[in-house]
Design a protein around this motif. Structure first.
Motif, mmCIF file in Angstrom:
data_model
loop_
_atom_site.group_PDB
_atom_site.id
_atom_site.type_symbol
_atom_site.label_atom_id
_atom_site.label_comp_id
_atom_site.label_asym_id
_atom_site.label_seq_id
_atom_site.Cartn_x
_atom_site.Cartn_y
_atom_site.Cartn_z
ATOM 1 N N ASP A 163 0.812 -1.207 0.000
ATOM 2 C CA ASP A 163 0.000 0.000 0.000
ATOM 3 C C ASP A 163 0.848 1.260 0.000
ATOM 4 O O ASP A 163 0.322 2.363 -0.073
ATOM 5 C CB ASP A 163 -0.941 0.028 1.210
ATOM 6 C CG ASP A 163 -0.205 -0.033 2.537
ATOM 7 O OD1 ASP A 163 1.028 -0.101 2.523
ATOM 8 O OD2 ASP A 163 -0.882 -0.009 3.575
ATOM 9 N N GLU B 178 -3.865 -10.194 5.667
ATOM 10 C CA GLU B 178 -4.259 -9.430 4.490
ATOM 11 C C GLU B 178 -5.628 -9.871 3.993
ATOM 12 O O GLU B 178 -6.433 -9.051 3.540
ATOM 13 C CB GLU B 178 -3.209 -9.590 3.388
ATOM 14 C CG GLU B 178 -1.895 -8.891 3.690
ATOM 15 C CD GLU B 178 -0.892 -9.054 2.562
ATOM 16 O OE1 GLU B 178 -1.201 -9.807 1.598
ATOM 17 O OE2 GLU B 178 0.188 -8.443 2.638
ATOM 18 N N GLN B 179 -5.897 -11.177 4.059
ATOM 19 C CA GLN B 179 -7.208 -11.667 3.653
ATOM 20 C C GLN B 179 -8.299 -11.098 4.557
ATOM 21 O O GLN B 179 -9.365 -10.684 4.079
ATOM 22 C CB GLN B 179 -7.239 -13.193 3.697
ATOM 23 C CG GLN B 179 -8.576 -13.795 3.248
ATOM 24 C CD GLN B 179 -8.568 -15.307 3.330
ATOM 25 O OE1 GLN B 179 -7.570 -15.925 3.679
ATOM 26 N NE2 GLN B 179 -9.696 -15.902 3.008
ATOM 27 N N ALA C 133 -8.142 -8.308 6.176
ATOM 28 C CA ALA C 133 -8.270 -6.879 5.867
ATOM 29 C C ALA C 133 -9.097 -6.675 4.595
ATOM 30 O O ALA C 133 -9.936 -5.765 4.529
ATOM 31 C CB ALA C 133 -6.880 -6.258 5.706
ATOM 32 N N ARG C 134 -8.866 -7.523 3.575
ATOM 33 C CA ARG C 134 -9.653 -7.408 2.342
ATOM 34 C C ARG C 134 -11.124 -7.705 2.599
ATOM 35 O O ARG C 134 -12.006 -7.034 2.045
ATOM 36 C CB ARG C 134 -9.099 -8.354 1.269
ATOM 37 C CG ARG C 134 -7.801 -7.888 0.641
ATOM 38 C CD ARG C 134 -7.514 -8.676 -0.609
ATOM 39 N NE ARG C 134 -7.353 -10.101 -0.328
ATOM 40 C CZ ARG C 134 -6.195 -10.682 -0.044
ATOM 41 N NH1 ARG C 134 -5.088 -9.944 0.015
ATOM 42 N NH2 ARG C 134 -6.117 -11.981 0.173
ATOM 43 N N GLU C 135 -11.389 -8.713 3.418
ATOM 44 C CA GLU C 135 -12.786 -9.037 3.717
ATOM 45 C C GLU C 135 -13.468 -7.894 4.455
ATOM 46 O O GLU C 135 -14.626 -7.571 4.173
ATOM 47 C CB GLU C 135 -12.847 -10.320 4.545
ATOM 48 C CG GLU C 135 -12.452 -11.576 3.763
ATOM 49 C CD GLU C 135 -12.372 -12.804 4.653
ATOM 50 O OE1 GLU C 135 -12.530 -12.658 5.892
ATOM 51 O OE2 GLU C 135 -12.146 -13.906 4.118
ATOM 52 N N ARG C 136 -12.744 -7.284 5.408
ATOM 53 C CA ARG C 136 -13.326 -6.138 6.112
ATOM 54 C C ARG C 136 -13.594 -4.992 5.149
ATOM 55 O O ARG C 136 -14.639 -4.331 5.222
ATOM 56 C CB ARG C 136 -12.398 -5.677 7.239
ATOM 57 C CG ARG C 136 -12.380 -6.599 8.439
ATOM 58 C CD ARG C 136 -11.737 -5.921 9.632
ATOM 59 N NE ARG C 136 -10.356 -5.553 9.370
ATOM 60 C CZ ARG C 136 -9.299 -6.320 9.603
ATOM 61 N NH1 ARG C 136 -9.479 -7.534 10.127
ATOM 62 N NH2 ARG C 136 -8.086 -5.914 9.351
ATOM 63 N N ALA C 137 -12.639 -4.740 4.229
ATOM 64 C CA ALA C 137 -12.828 -3.656 3.257
ATOM 65 C C ALA C 137 -14.005 -3.953 2.334
ATOM 66 O O ALA C 137 -14.782 -3.049 1.994
ATOM 67 C CB ALA C 137 -11.546 -3.455 2.448
ATOM 68 N N ASP C 138 -14.140 -5.232 1.917
ATOM 69 C CA ASP C 138 -15.259 -5.596 1.036
ATOM 70 C C ASP C 138 -16.592 -5.412 1.752
ATOM 71 O O ASP C 138 -17.567 -4.929 1.153
ATOM 72 C CB ASP C 138 -15.110 -7.047 0.567
ATOM 73 C CG ASP C 138 -13.941 -7.226 -0.390
ATOM 74 O OD1 ASP C 138 -13.485 -6.208 -0.948
ATOM 75 O OD2 ASP C 138 -13.491 -8.377 -0.578
ATOM 76 N N GLN D 68 -17.295 -1.737 1.940
ATOM 77 C CA GLN D 68 -17.705 -1.200 0.645
ATOM 78 C C GLN D 68 -19.128 -1.627 0.295
ATOM 79 O O GLN D 68 -19.914 -0.841 -0.239
ATOM 80 C CB GLN D 68 -16.733 -1.673 -0.440
ATOM 81 C CG GLN D 68 -16.986 -1.048 -1.806
ATOM 82 C CD GLN D 68 -15.928 -1.448 -2.815
ATOM 83 O OE1 GLN D 68 -15.079 -2.276 -2.538
ATOM 84 N NE2 GLN D 68 -15.991 -0.868 -3.993
#
Length: 410
Positions: free
Chosen positions: A27, A189-190, A192-197, A200
């Motif tokens: 990032d 990281e997975q 974090a991506r799930e939280r971001a998804d 969103q």
């Protein structure tokens, strides 16, 4: 003041996570350092290293005995772990260099590698993979030099070089540490991506709900205020010459405003706590007679041809709002005082056609210009289409095609 402080500490800011080449991969940002130092785990590792090294010294009498310098190196390597979360890159390199110095001095092999493993793990999880690999590679490369070549000139006297099997075991442990750290990093990281998804998706749902409420309010207010505007003009024009007709106009204004307030309240009910039931059912094509009566109050004669079929709630509301918006546009923009609403259904679809004979007045009716866009959005949400445009004879036509199946339930 905050900007001045930031500028003042700017040149040394790289030390939090290393210089520009050491920054977190992925990032491009360093991320805020944690607020508390990991005292408990650091103390536990320190006890493990010191006690374990004492036992290792008894088992390796041919190595240099532990003295004050050895314990100082061990304590320094463990003390660095206090800052492994704030400064992961300097810590992993520092522990690697201290461990290498410990081995070069001929002290016993033992848990000194635990401090390097913990620092490496923290650096990889924090995103500084290359720095962690480089530090561990430095330690392993230095160990190869010492155990294969430099052991002849370094203490202890008479030391013998390590065999290929020992170096293979050391390399295996290095790979295990790096692999476990990588797995933990990937899992974080997975997450974090799930939280971001999820965040969103929540924002998209909120945006869609705001758009739906805005569309409902537009349709409700545009129709009612158009009726009120027309009747207010009639009332003002006839106030002196025909008081009874002016009274009728005011009565229509009162009824239209009451209807608008009720529908606005119903729309705003959706903003209440989840699980609360709406106070009134959503309007549908069953209320076409009321809509025709309201249009008549605005001086528009509406003829309805055809019977509405049974529709799911979402499609029924959309069809009603499309007819309402189309009639509102006739009141606002057309010189004709007659309109026709035709309902046809068959083949799994409902066809709504709203016509007026025109011509367009060309006057500014004070609308927002979002009426046709709102109708198209309603139809598209159900898998339908809207066609709107002038007719060859000077009138205007709106044609909506809506599927009869319930897409909301699928």
């Amino acid at each position: 003041m905050d900007e001045w402080r930031e500028r003042r500490r700017g040149p040394a800011h790289w030390w939090h996570h290393g210089p520009a080449g050491w920054r977190r991969e992925g990032d491009g940002s360093d991320g805020p350092p944690p607020g508390r130092l990991p005292w408990r785990t650091t103390v536990a590792v320190t006890v493990l290293v010191l006690v374990g090294s004492n036992f290792a010294a008894h088992a390796q009498p041919h190595r240099e005995p532990l003295d004050g310098y050895a314990r100082l190196l061990l304590l320094a390597a463990c003390a660095l772990l206090l800052w492994r979360q704030r400064h992961p890159v300097p810590v992993v390199f520092g522990t690697a260099v201290l461990a290498l110095g410990y081995l070069a001095a001929g002290y016993p092999y033992g848990p000194v590698f635990a401090a390097v493993a913990v620092a490496c793990f923290s650096a990889v999880v924090a995103g500084h993979r290359r720095s962690a690999w480089a530090a561990v590679g430095l330690l392993w490369g230095g160990h190869l030099l010492i155990s294969l070549w430099l052991y002849r000139v370094l203490p202890p006297p008479g030391d013998q070089g390590a065999g290929a099997g020992q170096e293979l075991v050391a390399a295996t442990w290095v790979l295990i540490i790096l692999s476990v750290a990588e797995l933990v990093r990937l899992r974080r990281e997975q997450w974090a991506r799930e939280r971001a998804d999820r965040a969103q998706a929540g924002r998209r749902r909120a945006d869609a709900e705001r758009l739906r409420i805005a569309r409902e309010l537009h349709d409700v207010l545009a129709h009612s205020i158009s009726v009120i505007n027309v009747q207010a003009g009639v009332g003002l024009a006839l106030l002196d010459s025909d008081p009874e007709q002016a009274r009728a106009a005011l009565t229509t204004i009162k009824a239209a405003s009451k209807e608008a307030l009720g529908e606005v309240r119903q729309v705003l009910d959706t903003l209440r706590a989840p699980g609360d039931a709406p106070r009134a059912p959503a309007p549908g094509l069953g209320r076409l007679p009321e809509l025709v009566e309201q249009a008549a109050g605005a001086g528009l004669e509406v003829t309805v041809l055809g019977e509405p079929p049974g529709l799911p709630p979402g499609a029924d509301l959309a069809a009603f709002r499309i007819v309402q918006e189309a009639l509102t546009n006739v009141v606002r923009h057309s010189g004709s005082r007659q309109a026709r609403v035709r309902l046809e259904h068959g083949g799994g679809e409902l066809r709504l056609r709203i016509d007026d004979d025109g011509p367009a007045t060309g006057a500014d009716a004070g609308g927002s210009g979002n009426g046709l866009a709102g109708m198209r959005e309603r139809a598209a949400a159900l898998g339908g289409t809207i066609e709107a445009g002038p007719r060859a004879d000077g009138g205007f036509q709106v044609l909506a095609v809506l599927p009869l199946n319930d897409r909301e339930g699928r």
